[in-house]
Design a protein around this motif. Structure first.
Motif, mmCIF file in Angstrom:
data_model
loop_
_atom_site.group_PDB
_atom_site.id
_atom_site.type_symbol
_atom_site.label_atom_id
_atom_site.label_comp_id
_atom_site.label_asym_id
_atom_site.label_seq_id
_atom_site.Cartn_x
_atom_site.Cartn_y
_atom_site.Cartn_z
ATOM 1 N N GLY A 358 0.807 -1.226 0.000
ATOM 2 C CA GLY A 358 0.000 0.000 0.000
ATOM 3 C C GLY A 358 0.834 1.266 0.000
ATOM 4 O O GLY A 358 0.430 2.277 0.562
ATOM 5 N N GLY A 359 2.013 1.202 -0.632
ATOM 6 C CA GLY A 359 2.837 2.401 -0.765
ATOM 7 C C GLY A 359 3.725 2.704 0.420
ATOM 8 O O GLY A 359 4.375 3.751 0.442
ATOM 9 N N ARG A 360 3.731 1.814 1.433
ATOM 10 C CA ARG A 360 4.663 2.032 2.562
ATOM 11 C C ARG A 360 6.075 2.128 1.991
ATOM 12 O O ARG A 360 6.528 1.226 1.290
ATOM 13 N N ASP A 361 6.747 3.253 2.314
ATOM 14 C CA ASP A 361 8.059 3.522 1.704
ATOM 15 C C ASP A 361 9.094 2.494 2.178
ATOM 16 O O ASP A 361 9.109 2.100 3.340
ATOM 17 N N VAL A 362 9.904 2.040 1.243
ATOM 18 C CA VAL A 362 10.977 1.095 1.575
ATOM 19 C C VAL A 362 12.295 1.846 1.556
ATOM 20 O O VAL A 362 12.704 2.389 0.529
ATOM 21 N N LYS A 363 12.928 1.887 2.727
ATOM 22 C CA LYS A 363 14.176 2.632 2.852
ATOM 23 C C LYS A 363 15.360 1.684 2.772
ATOM 24 O O LYS A 363 15.217 0.477 2.997
ATOM 25 N N MET A 364 16.510 2.269 2.541
ATOM 26 C CA MET A 364 17.756 1.502 2.515
ATOM 27 C C MET A 364 17.925 0.723 3.829
ATOM 28 O O MET A 364 18.400 -0.404 3.837
ATOM 29 N N ILE A 390 8.268 -6.733 7.378
ATOM 30 C CA ILE A 390 9.197 -5.642 7.702
ATOM 31 C C ILE A 390 8.433 -4.331 7.902
ATOM 32 O O ILE A 390 7.741 -3.855 7.002
ATOM 33 N N GLY A 391 8.596 -3.761 9.113
ATOM 34 C CA GLY A 391 7.967 -2.467 9.412
ATOM 35 C C GLY A 391 6.526 -2.563 9.865
ATOM 36 O O GLY A 391 5.882 -1.532 10.086
ATOM 37 N N LEU A 392 6.025 -3.774 10.014
ATOM 38 C CA LEU A 392 4.615 -3.937 10.449
ATOM 39 C C LEU A 392 4.475 -3.531 11.912
ATOM 40 O O LEU A 392 5.249 -3.978 12.744
ATOM 41 N N ARG A 393 3.492 -2.677 12.199
ATOM 42 C CA ARG A 393 3.285 -2.239 13.586
ATOM 43 C C ARG A 393 2.287 -3.159 14.294
ATOM 44 O O ARG A 393 1.476 -3.799 13.649
ATOM 45 N N GLY A 394 2.383 -3.140 15.613
ATOM 46 C CA GLY A 394 1.330 -3.764 16.425
ATOM 47 C C GLY A 394 1.493 -5.228 16.695
ATOM 48 O O GLY A 394 1.909 -6.037 15.992
#
Lengths: 394, 183
Positions: A358-364, A390-394
């Motif tokens: 859903g467009g969650r930005d992927v950083k280095m 990766i990066g999922l909250r909760g």
């Protein structure tokens, strides 16, 4: 080849430019973000007389792909594009287009599917189309999108292929990012992808039936022919890419490995995210870490052999999935890669990484986190989990 | 000209042309033989609501596709937006803040200490020259003055291709009137 100055184009506009140069006959589409500007541009080309094509603005995506299929049946060179819900609405006709062997070319600005409504990028729209029998390409830049559209018509209209092709560009990330694009000349486009459409086609003077009813005695064989055509298209796709490289200096491969030769850890990705993964590999290599990456440019037909060649010596493999396959063993890309490994009798620890939905930005940093997880597996020999979010909250 | 990759974040309001400005700047940079990206945080924007857009400019091909988190330059198209948005969020220490404002550089440097400040009253220039309070092309002139990355001649060329001579004159006036206050 003529040297041409770079244009500054978004992914969508780069594709529209290629469509104009390819002298497409029929374009049928229905607007949906983030695909819209592509068809708007084509419409502008037609209204200015720069492209002589019929633009059919139909009432839905289902009609758009049906119109393309029918136009192709009459021998026209056709183009369409869609995203997300629009692509899902086309689903039914996608099977028919490939089984009837019509060389329709479609660009997809990949976007998340509802619910909840989201206009940003992931691969949730394209993964449900895996089994529709289309050739499916993924690109990393506006330049590659442009180059692939030119290659697509050559491949689709090849007498040995005769299949529809989807070119996937990450929505917003590629569709709406402006960057340099080096076009090739109109005459180079025309000679590289010459119009090659032939019968059987609809002709009022010689009526035939296409897509008729089929009893159990022939259905199996008919479907098998489409399956075989798709599998057999792989070397042709690869050769067209190489030939395009000879013409333009740009060749991408059906898989694009980077620093895989001596890598202990390899991360496999698809689409624009591969650029960030490659940059992360460069940074980690500077620190002496034996990491590599591979960008999958072709998803259907799946390039098992070519993939295995580059990853067979790895001690751990990470696979990035940007869509769920709910209830399945794992994500769609992971399942393909591990099946390919199994059939090559290779037991390499592999882990599925879901990210960028859903467009969650992927950083280095996200990519570096992934490499750290894989490093731990190589070090300890233990796989704690087969999938990470990766990066999922909760 | 010697620089590494420069990342720019634009702040404006829907309708002020921030997205077009990024496209024009990328075009000018590419015309100059540089590499560039122009992109935005697209959403269901409405006219008047705050928008954010980005540029990356480099001598080398650009390999990153993520958003910009630590920009080198911030460009603010709307004078009032600094009151509702933390425009310097993530701006590198001693980074450049280019603002459309009637305030003096000194007043702004008190508000935003530790940054290079470049200021011009772009709204007045736009109203006078273009008859509309749209400041995107005007602020491209301010950018050319504040950062020696893309030549003003290349910016003028792309603005002329897209718009008209009035916009070129407006950005030239902004170039002349932009005051830069070093850190």
């Amino acid at each position: 080849m003529q040297i041409i100055e770079p244009l500054t184009l978004s992914g969508n506009l780069a594709i529209a430019y290629a469509v104009k140069q390819l002298d497409v006959d029929v374009v049928a589409a229905y607007p949906i973000t983030p695909q819209t500007t592509m068809v708007e541009k084509i419409s502008e080309y037609i209204s200015k007389g720069e492209l002589k094509a019929n633009l059919l603005l139909v009432e839905s995506e289902h009609s758009a792909i049906s119109a393309c299929l029918s136009a192709a049946a009459s021998g026209a060179r056709v183009f369409t594009s869609s995203s997300s819900q629009g692509l899902l609405l086309m689903h039914e006709i996608l099977f028919i287009t490939s089984a009837l062997r019509f060389p329709v070319v479609m660009a997809i600005a990949n976007r998340a599917v509802s619910a909840p409504i989201n206009i940003w990028n992931d691969h949730g729209d394209i993964m449900p189309q895996r089994d529709t029998g289309w050739i499916q390409l993924f690109v990393e830049s506006a330049q590659e999108a442009y180059d692939k559209v030119i290659q697509a018509y050559r491949i689709a209209e090849d007498d040995k292929v005769r299949l529809p092709i989807m070119i996937n560009i990450d929505g917003i990330v590629l569709s709406h990012t402006y960057e340099p694009v080096y076009p090739i000349s109109d005459s180079d486009v025309a000679s590289f992808s010459p119009w090659n459409l032939y019968s059987p086609r609809l002709d009022p003077d010689n009526p035939i039936t296409i897509g008729a009813f089929c009893y159990p005695d022939y259905y199996f064989e008919t479907r098998y022919q489409s399956l075989k055509a798709l599998n057999d298209s792989l070397p042709i796709i690869s050769n067209v890419d190489k030939e395009f490289g000879e013409l333009s200096g740009r060749s991408y491969g059906i898989v694009s490995p980077f620093k895989c030769d001596d890598a202990d850890i390899i991360l496999i990705s698809m689409g624009s995210i591969s650029m960030t993964v490659r940059a992360a590999v460069k940074k980690l290599r500077e620190k002496g870490e034996k990491v590599g990456m591979l960008s999958l440019k072709l998803f259907r037909p799946f390039p098992s052999k070519e993939l295995i060649r580059y990853i067979k010596n790895a001690k751990a493999i990470g696979i990035i999935d940007r869509a769920f396959s709910p209830g399945a063993v794992a994500g769609p890309v992971f399942t393909e890669v591990t099946s390919a490994l199994y059939l090559s009798k290779m037991d390499i620890p592999s882990v599925d990484f879901f990210l960028g939905l859903g467009g969650r930005d992927v950083k280095m940093e996200d990519i570096k986190d992934i490499f750290n997880i894989l490093k731990r597996i190589v070090k300890t020999g233990l796989i704690e989990r087969h999938s990470y979010y990766i990066g999922l909250r909760g | 000209m010697c620089f590494g990759m420069i990342e720019i974040r634009w702040h404006g309001r829907g309708g002020q042309g921030a997205v077009t400005a990024t496209e024009l700047l990328a075009k000018a940079a590419i015309k100059q033989g540089l590499y560039a990206q122009a992109f935005a945080m697209f959403g269901p924007e409405r006219r008047g609501s705050p928008v954010v857009a980005f540029n990356r400019i480099d001598k080398e091909p650009i390999e990153v596709r993520s958003h910009v988190y630590e920009p080198d330059v911030i460009i603010v198209l709307d004078p009032l937006i600094i009151k509702i948005i933390d425009v310097t969020a993530g701006l590198k220490p001693k980074g450049t803040l280019i603002i459309n404002s009637k305030s003096s550089p000194k007043e702004l440097s008190e508000l935003f200490p530790n940054f290079r400040i470049a200021v011009v009253d772009a709204t007045s220039i736009a109203l006078q020259r273009l008859n509309v309070p749209i400041t995107n092309t005007v602020m491209l002139g301010a950018f050319a003055k504040a950062k020696s990355v893309v030549d003003i001649s290349n910016i003028e060329k792309v603005v002329l291709e897209r718009f008209d001579q009035l916009n070129v004159e407006a950005l030239r006036e902004a170039f002349d009137k932009t005051i830069v206050l070093e850190v």
